[in-house]
Scaffold this motif. Structure first.
Motif, PDB file in Angstrom:
ATOM      1  N   ASP A  30       0.849  -1.187   0.000  1.00 15.90           N
ATOM      2  CA  ASP A  30       0.000   0.000   0.000  1.00 15.90           C
ATOM      3  C   ASP A  30       0.886   1.239   0.000  1.00 15.90           C
ATOM      4  O   ASP A  30       1.726   1.422   0.892  1.00 15.90           O
ATOM      5  CB  ASP A  30      -0.906   0.013   1.231  1.00 15.90           C
ATOM      6  CG  ASP A  30      -2.016  -1.017   1.130  1.00 15.90           C
ATOM      7  OD1 ASP A  30      -2.423  -1.335   0.001  1.00 15.90           O
ATOM      8  OD2 ASP A  30      -2.461  -1.506   2.182  1.00 15.90           O
TER       9      ASP A  30
ATOM     10  N   LYS B 248       1.049   2.784   5.341  1.00 17.40           N
ATOM     11  CA  LYS B 248       1.473   2.875   3.937  1.00 17.40           C
ATOM     12  C   LYS B 248       2.874   3.456   3.831  1.00 17.40           C
ATOM     13  O   LYS B 248       3.428   3.984   4.796  1.00 17.40           O
ATOM     14  CB  LYS B 248       0.504   3.760   3.136  1.00 17.40           C
ATOM     15  CG  LYS B 248      -0.943   3.276   3.088  1.00 17.40           C
ATOM     16  CD  LYS B 248      -1.769   4.180   2.190  1.00 17.40           C
ATOM     17  CE  LYS B 248      -3.220   3.729   2.120  1.00 17.40           C
ATOM     18  NZ  LYS B 248      -3.930   3.963   3.395  1.00 17.40           N
TER      19      LYS B 248
ATOM     20  N   ALA C 267      -2.685   0.695  -4.949  1.00 14.95           N
ATOM     21  CA  ALA C 267      -2.932  -0.604  -4.324  1.00 14.95           C
ATOM     22  C   ALA C 267      -3.334  -1.598  -5.393  1.00 14.95           C
ATOM     23  O   ALA C 267      -3.961  -1.233  -6.399  1.00 14.95           O
ATOM     24  CB  ALA C 267      -4.034  -0.486  -3.265  1.00 14.95           C
ATOM     25  N   ASP C 268      -2.940  -2.853  -5.207  1.00 13.28           N
ATOM     26  CA  ASP C 268      -3.291  -3.918  -6.148  1.00 13.28           C
ATOM     27  C   ASP C 268      -2.880  -3.550  -7.579  1.00 13.28           C
ATOM     28  O   ASP C 268      -3.639  -3.746  -8.535  1.00 13.28           O
ATOM     29  CB  ASP C 268      -4.797  -4.207  -6.094  1.00 13.28           C
ATOM     30  CG  ASP C 268      -5.247  -4.640  -4.717  1.00 13.28           C
ATOM     31  OD1 ASP C 268      -4.476  -5.352  -4.042  1.00 13.28           O
ATOM     32  OD2 ASP C 268      -6.356  -4.248  -4.298  1.00 13.28           O
TER      33      ASP C 268
END
Length: 234
Positions: A45, A127, A72-73
């Motif tokens: 993140d 993060k 993210a992702d």
């Protein structure tokens, strides 16, 4: 100190700061563990952040606006976009206004620094901060936290300028300092031109540059986060 030790050191510092932090946004930020630096970067993140300021001296100048967007992702999450002008207590100078285009009227309608920094700390918890030229966001956020809370927290930071410089230095390439400007680095990857010196635009531009580096295999997706951390502060 090796990188594993460094990770534990960051955690040690976080816990030490947490024990001393006043109630409020900073304590809530510090209550969340530092992100696992062993994670692959594409599973991490990350929050791309940019500040517009009245100058370059964090002890004398003021934050005028903050923008950020989450990664993210393997995606830039545009639904997380944030931009807020700060009601800074200062006179704006003409040359500076020409750069950031924030007027006195806009500044007067901004939100208090404490409120905007609280939003940022909430978004940053757990993060890694992603910036282009870390000295601005690092130093100004550090000074803002000292002013608001009497202490500066610790943040792991990825700096796209430092990554670009490291790449040039690795190949012993001669280059002009302007090569490391965000706009020029984006051009290397065929990324579109955005209007600079808007905090949200620059945060998105930095996030896209970082993603381009990953997709061009300059940074492999399985690269561990710890190898990209260029600085952390408290």
């Amino acid at each position: 100190m090796n990188l594993i030790q460094s990770f534990f050191s960051l955690e040690t510092q976080r816990k030490r700061l947490l024990a001393k932090a006043p109630e409020g946004a900073l304590k809530q930020y510090l209550s969340v563990p530092i992100i696992d630096l062993e994670l692959p970067i594409m599973a991490s993140d990350i929050l791309a952040v940019d500040f517009e300021t009245t100058g370059l001296n964090a002890k004398q100048d003021n934050i005028l606006s903050i923008g950020y967007v989450a990664l993210a992702d393997s995606q830039i999450r545009l639904d997380s976009c944030y931009h807020q002008i700060v009601a800074a207590h200062c006179e704006l100078e003409g040359d500076n206004v020409t750069i950031h285009t924030i007027t006195d009227q806009e500044k007067a309608s901004g939100r208090p620094l404490a409120s905007v920094v609280e939003d940022l700390l909430t978004a940053l918890a757990g993060k890694t901060m992603l910036v282009h030229y870390a000295q601005i966001e690092k130093n100004f956020l550090e000074q803002a936290c000292i002013k608001l809370y009497g202490m500066a927290p610790i943040f792991p930071i990825i700096d796209t300028l430092a990554l670009a410089k490291k790449r040039h230095d690795r190949y012993s390439q001669a280059y002009a300092p302007s090569t490391l400007h965000l706009t020029n680095l984006r051009s290397e990857y065929g990324l579109p031109h955005y209007s600079a010196h808007n905090a949200l635009n620059d945060a998105i531009a930095t996030a896209e540059l970082f993603m381009a580096k990953v997709q061009h295999s300059e940074l492999k997706g399985n690269t561990k986060l710890k190898s990209l951390i260029t600085s952390a502060f408290s």
